[in-house]
Design a protein around this motif. Sequence first.
Motif, PDB file in Angstrom:
ATOM      1  N   ALA A 130     -12.322 -21.749  18.790  1.00  0.00           N
ATOM      2  CA  ALA A 130     -12.987 -22.223  17.575  1.00  0.00           C
ATOM      3  C   ALA A 130     -13.559 -23.616  17.812  1.00  0.00           C
ATOM      4  O   ALA A 130     -13.097 -24.361  18.679  1.00  0.00           O
ATOM      5  CB  ALA A 130     -11.990 -22.263  16.426  1.00  0.00           C
ATOM      6  N   HIS A 131     -14.568 -23.977  17.029  1.00  0.00           N
ATOM      7  CA  HIS A 131     -15.133 -25.328  17.117  1.00  0.00           C
ATOM      8  C   HIS A 131     -15.197 -25.947  15.736  1.00  0.00           C
ATOM      9  O   HIS A 131     -15.776 -25.373  14.816  1.00  0.00           O
ATOM     10  CB  HIS A 131     -16.521 -25.276  17.746  1.00  0.00           C
ATOM     11  N   PHE A 132     -14.567 -27.095  15.608  1.00  0.00           N
ATOM     12  CA  PHE A 132     -14.687 -27.875  14.379  1.00  0.00           C
ATOM     13  C   PHE A 132     -15.734 -28.935  14.644  1.00  0.00           C
ATOM     14  O   PHE A 132     -15.487 -29.902  15.367  1.00  0.00           O
ATOM     15  CB  PHE A 132     -13.343 -28.524  14.026  1.00  0.00           C
ATOM     16  N   ALA A 133     -16.920 -28.750  14.075  1.00  0.00           N
ATOM     17  CA  ALA A 133     -18.066 -29.598  14.408  1.00  0.00           C
ATOM     18  C   ALA A 133     -18.217 -30.772  13.453  1.00  0.00           C
ATOM     19  O   ALA A 133     -17.659 -30.788  12.359  1.00  0.00           O
ATOM     20  CB  ALA A 133     -19.338 -28.759  14.400  1.00  0.00           C
ATOM     21  N   GLY A 134     -19.003 -31.756  13.873  1.00  0.00           N
ATOM     22  CA  GLY A 134     -19.351 -32.883  13.012  1.00  0.00           C
ATOM     23  C   GLY A 134     -20.608 -32.569  12.234  1.00  0.00           C
ATOM     24  O   GLY A 134     -21.190 -31.496  12.388  1.00  0.00           O
ATOM     25  N   PRO A 135     -21.049 -33.484  11.376  1.00  0.00           N
ATOM     26  CA  PRO A 135     -22.259 -33.257  10.580  1.00  0.00           C
ATOM     27  C   PRO A 135     -23.457 -33.023  11.504  1.00  0.00           C
ATOM     28  O   PRO A 135     -23.722 -33.842  12.375  1.00  0.00           O
ATOM     29  CB  PRO A 135     -22.424 -34.555   9.786  1.00  0.00           C
ATOM     30  N   LEU A 136     -24.134 -31.931  11.307  1.00  0.00           N
ATOM     31  CA  LEU A 136     -25.113 -31.524  12.305  1.00  0.00           C
ATOM     32  C   LEU A 136     -26.444 -32.264  12.242  1.00  0.00           C
ATOM     33  O   LEU A 136     -27.335 -32.022  13.046  1.00  0.00           O
ATOM     34  CB  LEU A 136     -25.309 -30.009  12.249  1.00  0.00           C
ATOM     35  N   ASN A 137     -26.572 -33.204  11.284  1.00  0.00           N
ATOM     36  CA  ASN A 137     -27.775 -34.035  11.332  1.00  0.00           C
ATOM     37  C   ASN A 137     -27.614 -35.151  12.363  1.00  0.00           C
ATOM     38  O   ASN A 137     -28.576 -35.782  12.760  1.00  0.00           O
ATOM     39  CB  ASN A 137     -28.102 -34.632   9.949  1.00  0.00           C
ATOM     40  N   LEU A 138     -26.394 -35.362  12.808  1.00  0.00           N
ATOM     41  CA  LEU A 138     -26.197 -36.324  13.890  1.00  0.00           C
ATOM     42  C   LEU A 138     -26.384 -35.622  15.223  1.00  0.00           C
ATOM     43  O   LEU A 138     -25.824 -34.553  15.461  1.00  0.00           O
ATOM     44  CB  LEU A 138     -24.787 -36.920  13.842  1.00  0.00           C
ATOM     45  N   LEU A 139     -27.156 -36.274  16.060  1.00  0.00           N
ATOM     46  CA  LEU A 139     -27.434 -35.710  17.359  1.00  0.00           C
ATOM     47  C   LEU A 139     -26.150 -35.428  18.139  1.00  0.00           C
ATOM     48  O   LEU A 139     -26.024 -34.388  18.789  1.00  0.00           O
ATOM     49  CB  LEU A 139     -28.307 -36.701  18.137  1.00  0.00           C
ATOM     50  N   ILE A 140     -25.214 -36.367  18.052  1.00  0.00           N
ATOM     51  CA  ILE A 140     -24.002 -36.173  18.847  1.00  0.00           C
ATOM     52  C   ILE A 140     -23.252 -34.912  18.428  1.00  0.00           C
ATOM     53  O   ILE A 140     -22.709 -34.201  19.250  1.00  0.00           O
ATOM     54  CB  ILE A 140     -23.051 -37.387  18.806  1.00  0.00           C
ATOM     55  N   SER A 141     -23.265 -34.635  17.141  1.00  0.00           N
ATOM     56  CA  SER A 141     -22.595 -33.412  16.688  1.00  0.00           C
ATOM     57  C   SER A 141     -23.282 -32.191  17.281  1.00  0.00           C
ATOM     58  O   SER A 141     -22.634 -31.247  17.733  1.00  0.00           O
ATOM     59  CB  SER A 141     -22.620 -33.311  15.169  1.00  0.00           C
ATOM     60  N   GLN A 142     -24.592 -32.241  17.268  1.00  0.00           N
ATOM     61  CA  GLN A 142     -25.358 -31.122  17.833  1.00  0.00           C
ATOM     62  C   GLN A 142     -25.047 -30.954  19.312  1.00  0.00           C
ATOM     63  O   GLN A 142     -24.811 -29.846  19.790  1.00  0.00           O
ATOM     64  CB  GLN A 142     -26.855 -31.384  17.673  1.00  0.00           C
ATOM     65  N   HIS A 143     -25.052 -32.087  20.014  1.00  0.00           N
ATOM     66  CA  HIS A 143     -24.780 -32.016  21.449  1.00  0.00           C
ATOM     67  C   HIS A 143     -23.413 -31.427  21.732  1.00  0.00           C
ATOM     68  O   HIS A 143     -23.239 -30.633  22.633  1.00  0.00           O
ATOM     69  CB  HIS A 143     -24.880 -33.409  22.073  1.00  0.00           C
ATOM     70  N   ARG A 144     -22.454 -31.862  20.931  1.00  0.00           N
ATOM     71  CA  ARG A 144     -21.101 -31.367  21.179  1.00  0.00           C
ATOM     72  C   ARG A 144     -21.035 -29.870  20.931  1.00  0.00           C
ATOM     73  O   ARG A 144     -20.434 -29.121  21.688  1.00  0.00           O
ATOM     74  CB  ARG A 144     -20.085 -32.124  20.313  1.00  0.00           C
ATOM     75  N   LYS A 145     -21.690 -29.478  19.882  1.00  0.00           N
ATOM     76  CA  LYS A 145     -21.702 -28.049  19.587  1.00  0.00           C
ATOM     77  C   LYS A 145     -22.427 -27.280  20.698  1.00  0.00           C
ATOM     78  O   LYS A 145     -21.970 -26.222  21.145  1.00  0.00           O
ATOM     79  CB  LYS A 145     -22.379 -27.790  18.245  1.00  0.00           C
ATOM     80  N   ASN A 146     -23.541 -27.831  21.150  1.00  0.00           N
ATOM     81  CA  ASN A 146     -24.312 -27.129  22.173  1.00  0.00           C
ATOM     82  C   ASN A 146     -23.578 -27.028  23.501  1.00  0.00           C
ATOM     83  O   ASN A 146     -23.691 -26.019  24.206  1.00  0.00           O
ATOM     84  CB  ASN A 146     -25.669 -27.810  22.372  1.00  0.00           C
TER      85      ASN A 146
END
Lengths: 337, 337
Positions: free
Chosen positions: B186-202
Amino acid sequence: MNSGLVTIKDLARELKISASTVSRALKNHPDISEETKRAVHELAEKLNYQPNAVALSLKQRRSNTIGVIIPEIVHYFFSSVISGIEDVAYDAGFNVIICQSNERYEREVANVKTLMASRVDGILISISKETTDYKHLYNLRNNNIPTVFYDRIVPGLQADHVIIDDFDASYRVTKHLIDSGRKHIAHFAGPLNLLISQHRKNGYLKALNEAGIPEDRHLIFEADTFEKARLFAMRLINEKRSFDGIFAVNDLTAIGAMQTLQKRGIKIPEDVAIVGFSDGRFSGITDPRLTSVDQHGYEMGTIATEMLLKRILADDKEYPFETKVLNANLIIRGSSL
Amino acid sequence: MNSGLVTIKDLARELKISASTVSRALKNHPDISEETKRAVHELAEKLNYQPNAVALSLKQRRSNTIGVIIPEIVHYFFSSVISGIEDVAYDAGFNVIICQSNERYEREVANVKTLMASRVDGILISISKETTDYKHLYNLRNNNIPTVFYDRIVPGLQADHVIIDDFDASYRVTKHLIDSGRKHIAHFAGPLNLLISQHRKNGYLKALNEAGIPEDRHLIFEADTFEKARLFAMRLINEKRSFDGIFAVNDLTAIGAMQTLQKRGIKIPEDVAIVGFSDGRFSGITDPRLTSVDQHGYEMGTIATEMLLKRILADDKEYPFETKVLNANLIIRGSSL
DNA sequence: ATGAAAGCGCTAACAG
DNA sequence: CTGTTAGCGCTTTCAT
């Protein structure tokens, strides 16, 4: 300082009026015609004019900046103090220059010098662990620079202070443990050359004393780190000491002890109640959650800043120094219920 | 700004020489006679003369001050960044003005304005979670104010950057979980408007993809707080999802999940492996200790400041923008063994 | 070897 | 209603 920014002169030249008229228009001086005001504001907006605070400082002999000297920013307590400082300063239109002493005397002296050179309107300072010579601080006094000491103060120096009542807080912690029926309460103390460690230990002893519980030196350790706490908790168990409560000098220590006990099958809080101190970040994430003392770093920051601003804005009207003693709240959570 | 401080004029009057001579003597200009120099230095020392940095700033059009905009100081990562900034700035003789955006867009805009008004020589900024409008930042560019973005950068904005390779780190985190035999992560992500959250998810998705594990949207949540983590962990259990690993966007989230699972009798790491990200303070105090990613905040601060100073000191000599990508270390501990 | 003067950007008497 | 002038503290030509 970037030289490219628009100045009042630029606006004046563009509008073919004088700089003083622009200056007045900008601050809506009643003498200036509506029309001129409008034109000035419009152009200022268009060119994104930003008043030069440096020039203003020089002119007003007032920088609207306060200096903060802090031992080390990377501690929850200190960074929350800064937060409090920042917020109050911001609302009052003051900037904040932050200097870390990194717990070094030399650095602290340099910090004071820097802040004086920057002509800050006042200084908030918590002295470094190394500081025993106070010349630089007396220097502030001699130069009439408003200064408020927070948390770590200078013994004997007449000044404004904001401190926490460590003694009382520790007393209440211990009393809380006693009131809930604990009789054999261990204390994991901090380094006893620090005043706060002494105060905390003394508060603990006073509560014991009041309850007629004799001090037991087998239950008192100098243990202010996570690792030491584990070690001494283990020792308590191995030596089969009977104990039903632990008051630790900080949360990390408390948590170290808690984990060690839990691992050995000791139930928190049923078998042993545990209370920490301060830190404020860890207490919410343990299981059970940790009873602790809230040091109110943020509040300390706001109060210190309010005291400082008051002194700054009072200008040279002298009034007696104040010392505010903050009550630290005992926050009772699962670890001591 | 305290008006009582000694000025060059005071020294000049006292010594019955001109201000310019004093000024020159103070900086050991070769034209000045040894005798005069000595006299000036002596008196300066005696009266504790401190050059007025404000006047200097105005004159030199250079404040020797850098501004820092930081989302919230009370986070271990950010306060260590500040430490790094402080140290490098201090060594270079620069002051640091710190502004917190408190994660608010409005406040961030105000911060930029303040720093521009203070005529800082450059700005270090990590944007707030709320920031989606970048006008104020483009404004910095237009006004040629050297700016370095650290950690949270603006997508598409040409500027100097220091970032962490979030993508790679997250990829390695996930790969580590996969390599240790986990299949349903599972992935608990950060707010996806932040680039870092997107990167982590990607990064997470890439690792899954490479391993031929299909993305499961039931296992991905936007949960970047302790409370949300507990909530979604509970949901995972209640909905009887099969999962054997969690990669959380920060340590607090990871810990929230860990506790919730443990309370429901799920063994960490036997049943579910958990990995957090950054924070650096909590990872040591959980049981088992938390596998996490070291974000090197201090180092990020030093590097960002070096880049900024370089640009400031290069004056108007233009050179291409740089982006430094720091490697984040995966630190494997008990929660994922 | 030293001084006089100008100016950084802004404000505030003072003058019209 | 607007402009002129001086000055905050300092440096820096340009004179002498």
